[in-house]
Design an enzyme around this catalytic site. Structure first.
Site, mmCIF file in Angstrom:
data_model
loop_
_atom_site.group_PDB
_atom_site.id
_atom_site.type_symbol
_atom_site.label_atom_id
_atom_site.label_comp_id
_atom_site.label_asym_id
_atom_site.label_seq_id
_atom_site.Cartn_x
_atom_site.Cartn_y
_atom_site.Cartn_z
ATOM 1 N N HIS A 140 0.834 -1.225 0.000
ATOM 2 C CA HIS A 140 0.000 0.000 0.000
ATOM 3 C C HIS A 140 0.862 1.266 0.000
ATOM 4 O O HIS A 140 0.434 2.305 0.489
ATOM 5 C CB HIS A 140 -0.943 0.048 1.203
ATOM 6 N N LYS A 165 15.503 21.733 -9.760
ATOM 7 C CA LYS A 165 14.839 20.501 -10.186
ATOM 8 C C LYS A 165 15.759 19.549 -10.957
ATOM 9 O O LYS A 165 16.625 19.964 -11.698
ATOM 10 C CB LYS A 165 13.630 20.841 -11.080
ATOM 11 N N GLU A 217 9.527 8.817 -16.479
ATOM 12 C CA GLU A 217 8.138 9.209 -16.753
ATOM 13 C C GLU A 217 7.706 8.781 -18.151
ATOM 14 O O GLU A 217 6.574 8.328 -18.359
ATOM 15 C CB GLU A 217 7.980 10.720 -16.582
#
Ligand code: ARG
Length: 463
Positions: free
Chosen positions: A161, A288, A295
């Site tokens: 989970h 960043k 992705e």
């Protein structure tokens, strides 16, 4: 397109040429061009068989072969002039053969139809495609297995989970993907074995009255045997669906791995540092480091699964035998295979150069009460409690640690004994994450010595 250009391959019964929009709509050349090598191989095999069986003369067979080989050279050299008004790759090649050798070119299509021709080409193409994909999957699995060997004892939290569940090793985690990718290879290899049979000679759908030798063409093209039913041979695309299905499952595995890379490389986790070569910066936020490769790998699964769904829908409800609907079988497959190959290559590069931050992973495994199960197991083993009761007591100890803002091993013995008097100082020995992973020696478990052994076996198998 001039209206007086009737199609010279099938224009006999037609009085006018197709409308411009019909030409554009009908033509598959733009995407089936890439079948040229398979198409020529199929024609070489078919022509040789026709000559061997005496359906055309040896001389005609030889001149067909010579012409086809010249076309092969022309296309390879980029000198071939493709003509869209000839619809597809098959008719482009046959038409050029006509220019090179003259009227005998027309004999090549004896006892053959584009229906068995295209099915043959597509199977040959997928056979190569599967081999290429398998090699890419193998390369990725090998990189993962080698990393698993290096990191067989480096501890990280295992999740269920996405909540910290139990400590595992990074090596064990990586080997989970090696198992998945090895099954992907097995699925592709199954698909390959099933698709490797020859439709050639099924002709339009009913077979042919010419005394052809389908075993000869099957053998020449490396197929295991000719397909048994001529209708099935030209109607079926389950071979492409099966390949896409295996590709989709593989893409799904890649996507899950990529998703975890995105999570684990995020500053909030900090488990992994992505190499510069596989990250991108932001044009506005200098801090960043975006995991774009991961992705994109995650996202590519969308179009691959889309291709599978697309072809299933095209084929669903289609009457036997060939319908032009089936021309829609190719683009999705090509796109899916191209993109899966790209994803695999990118993933291999990324995983080879990704750096695990083992201290951070170890700390995270220690912080999240990951050894609570070890504590419950200890209560069962040492005190003889039923597991359910042990679970309850451990829950109370976790609540206490949470309240104190500490870990399980930071609770002192008196506090533990207030919850259950039978607890002794020996309990601390199982609260350490290192001991926890070392103890998980059941078959397939995360104990470093098992992980090391499994990694070695995989490296041997995949090298
Ligand atoms: N371009 C066609 C395809 O990809 C070739 C087969 C055409 N057959 C036919 N009967 N029109 O499916």
């Amino acid at each position: 397109m001039s209206k007086d250009h009737k199609n010279k391959m099938w224009g006999g019964r037609f009085s006018t040429a197709p409308a411009d929009v019909m030409l554009a709509f009908n033509a598959s050349l733009d995407f089936d061009k890439r079948l040229w090598q398979q198409d020529i191989a199929g024609s070489l095999a078919h022509g040789a068989m026709l000559a061997k069986c005496g359906i055309i003369t040896k001389k005609q067979g030889a001149s067909i072969a010579r012409g086809l080989k010249q076309i092969q050279k022309e296309i390879a050299a980029g000198k071939f002039v493709f003509k869209k008004e000839l619809e597809d790759i098959h008719m482009n090649i046959e038409s050029r053969l006509h220019e090179i050798i003259g009227a005998d070119a027309g004999r090549l299509h004896t006892a053959r139809s584009r229906n068995d021709q295209v099915a043959t080409d597509f199977r040959l193409y997928l056979r190569d495609g599967i081999d290429a994909l398998s090699a890419h999957i193998q390369a990725l699995a090998l990189v993962l297995a080698k990393k698993a060997q290096t990191h067989a004892s480096d501890i990280m939290p295992g999740f269920t989970h996405l909540q910290i569940a139990q400590p595992i090793t990074y090596g064990h985690y990586l080997l989970a993907y090696v198992e998945m990718f090895s099954r992907d290879m097995a699925r592709l290899s199954d698909a390959r074995a099933r698709l490797n049979e020859s439709p050639l000679g099924a002709a339009a759908l009913a077979g042919t009255a010419f005394a052809i030798d389908r075993k000869q063409t099957a053998k020449a093209l490396g197929f295991s045997h000719p397909m048994a039913n001529s209708i099935d041979a030209v109607s079926s695309r389950d071979f492409a669906i099966e390949t896409l299905s295996a590709a989709s499952i593989c893409a799904t595995h890649l996507s899950r791995l990529a998703e975890e890379i995105v999570i684990f490389a995020s500053p909030a986790y900090g488990f992994l540092t992505l190499p510069d070569a596989f990250s991108t910066g932001s044009s506005i936020m200098p801090q960043k480091r975006n995991p774009d490769a991961a992705e994109l790998i995650r996202a590519k699964s969308g179009r691959i699964i889309g291709a599978l769904t697309g072809l299933l829908v095209v084929m669903k409800g289609l009457p036997l035998a060939y319908s032009k609907d089936m021309q829609e079988d190719k683009e999705g497959v090509f796109d899916a295979l191209d993109n899966l190959e790209l994803s695999l290559t990118a993933c291999t590069g990324m995983m080879a150069s990704i750096a695990p931050n083992t201290d951070i992973m170890h700390k995270a495994a220690s912080a999240g009460f990951a050894t609570a199960t070890d504590l419950a197991d200890w209560l069962v083993r040492e005190i003889g409690m039923p597991f359910r009761e042990a679970h309850h007591i451990t829950g109370a100890l976790v609540a206490l640690a949470e309240k104190q803002g500490t870990t399980l091993s930071d609770i002192d013995l008196t506090a533990m004994q207030q919850i259950d008097l039978r607890i002794t100082k020996d309990v601390y020995s199982v609260l350490d994450v290192k001991k926890s992973v070392a103890s998980r020696q059941s078959l397939g478990g995360t104990a470093p010595k098992l992980v090391k052994r499994a990694a070695q076996q995989w490296i041997k198998k995949l090298s």
